[in-house]
Write a protein that holds these residues in place. Structure first.
Motif, mmCIF file in Angstrom:
data_model
loop_
_atom_site.group_PDB
_atom_site.id
_atom_site.type_symbol
_atom_site.label_atom_id
_atom_site.label_comp_id
_atom_site.label_asym_id
_atom_site.label_seq_id
_atom_site.Cartn_x
_atom_site.Cartn_y
_atom_site.Cartn_z
ATOM 1 N N LYS A 1 0.421 10.834 -14.484
ATOM 2 C CA LYS A 1 -0.196 10.142 -13.347
ATOM 3 C C LYS A 1 -1.687 9.901 -13.553
ATOM 4 C CE LYS A 1 3.038 11.855 -9.897
ATOM 5 N NZ LYS A 1 3.214 12.655 -8.688
ATOM 6 N N GLU A 2 -2.355 10.848 -14.153
ATOM 7 C CA GLU A 2 -3.792 10.725 -14.374
ATOM 8 C C GLU A 2 -4.106 9.580 -15.357
ATOM 9 O OE1 GLU A 2 -7.287 13.670 -15.858
ATOM 10 O OE2 GLU A 2 -5.766 14.521 -14.537
ATOM 11 N N LEU A 3 -3.334 9.498 -16.437
ATOM 12 C CA LEU A 3 -3.529 8.411 -17.393
ATOM 13 C C LEU A 3 -3.223 7.059 -16.752
ATOM 14 C CD1 LEU A 3 -2.107 9.578 -20.837
ATOM 15 C CD2 LEU A 3 -4.435 8.879 -20.304
ATOM 16 N N TYR A 4 -2.167 7.023 -15.954
ATOM 17 C CA TYR A 4 -1.821 5.760 -15.291
ATOM 18 C C TYR A 4 -2.947 5.328 -14.348
ATOM 19 C CZ TYR A 4 0.597 2.035 -12.955
ATOM 20 O OH TYR A 4 0.925 0.800 -12.461
ATOM 21 N N MET A 5 -3.535 6.290 -13.638
ATOM 22 C CA MET A 5 -4.632 5.970 -12.723
ATOM 23 C C MET A 5 -5.832 5.413 -13.493
ATOM 24 S SD MET A 5 -5.799 5.563 -9.761
ATOM 25 C CE MET A 5 -4.448 6.228 -8.824
ATOM 26 N N GLU A 6 -6.097 5.944 -14.682
ATOM 27 C CA GLU A 6 -7.190 5.406 -15.494
ATOM 28 C C GLU A 6 -6.908 3.960 -15.896
ATOM 29 O OE1 GLU A 6 -8.506 7.841 -18.731
ATOM 30 O OE2 GLU A 6 -8.698 9.608 -17.451
ATOM 31 N N LEU A 7 -5.648 3.672 -16.215
ATOM 32 C CA LEU A 7 -5.289 2.292 -16.534
ATOM 33 C C LEU A 7 -5.483 1.398 -15.308
ATOM 34 C CD1 LEU A 7 -4.069 0.186 -18.509
ATOM 35 C CD2 LEU A 7 -1.864 0.722 -17.444
ATOM 36 N N CYS B 1 -7.941 -1.818 -15.019
ATOM 37 C CA CYS B 1 -7.452 -3.121 -14.567
ATOM 38 C C CYS B 1 -8.262 -3.627 -13.377
ATOM 39 C CB CYS B 1 -5.973 -3.039 -14.216
ATOM 40 S SG CYS B 1 -4.899 -2.916 -15.663
ATOM 41 N N ASP B 2 -8.561 -2.749 -12.433
ATOM 42 C CA ASP B 2 -9.390 -3.141 -11.286
ATOM 43 C C ASP B 2 -10.761 -3.625 -11.751
ATOM 44 O OD1 ASP B 2 -7.358 -2.460 -9.549
ATOM 45 O OD2 ASP B 2 -8.262 -0.558 -8.925
ATOM 46 N N LEU B 3 -11.328 -2.918 -12.698
ATOM 47 C CA LEU B 3 -12.646 -3.264 -13.229
ATOM 48 C C LEU B 3 -12.660 -4.672 -13.839
ATOM 49 C CD1 LEU B 3 -15.555 -2.301 -13.961
ATOM 50 C CD2 LEU B 3 -14.577 -1.425 -16.087
ATOM 51 N N HIS B 4 -11.540 -5.054 -14.456
ATOM 52 C CA HIS B 4 -11.456 -6.342 -15.147
ATOM 53 C C HIS B 4 -10.608 -7.364 -14.380
ATOM 54 C CE1 HIS B 4 -13.602 -5.141 -18.769
ATOM 55 N NE2 HIS B 4 -13.012 -3.962 -18.628
ATOM 56 N N ASN B 5 -10.332 -7.075 -13.105
ATOM 57 C CA ASN B 5 -9.566 -7.993 -12.244
ATOM 58 C C ASN B 5 -8.196 -8.342 -12.822
ATOM 59 O OD1 ASN B 5 -11.625 -8.251 -10.230
ATOM 60 N ND2 ASN B 5 -12.742 -9.514 -11.701
#
Length: 106
Positions: A84-90, A94-98
């Protein structure tokens, strides 16, 4: 309307389950096309994903950072990683790069 660049990401644990891998690809490709997007890349992966230090994931991350993808299609969050932690980083990257993540199974 501008078509979004879609990245299809499929993964199974066992290389003997190619049928499931190809099923994911078929379903995700169909969904991306139905959504009016253009497929810019497909990634079919076999094996575990408990870190992001493997070729296919680095390729996806490079597509995100290089803004060569607008939307990522996955069958389920666990296809990226069961962590879950790795997925949250992804998700944050993604949010950072829209970049939007479309997950077929909630």
């Amino acid at each position: 309307m501008t078509k979004l660049k879609a990245f299809i990401y499929c993964r199974v644990l066992d290389c003997k389950r190619k049928d499931v891998l190809y099923y994911q690809q078929e379903v995700l490709t169909k969904k991306a096309i139905e959504d009016g997007n253009v497929i810019c890349s497909r990634m079919l992966v076999t094996g575990k994903a408990f870190n992001f230090n493997f070729y296919e994931m680095r390729m996806l991350l490079n597509h995100i950072r290089g803004e060569r993808v607008d939307v990522i299609y996955i069958y389920d969050k666990t296809r990226i990683t069961p962590d879950k932690e790795l997925y949250m980083e992804l998700e944050m990257l993604c949010d950072l790069h829209n970049v939007k993540i479309v997950c077929l199974k909630k």
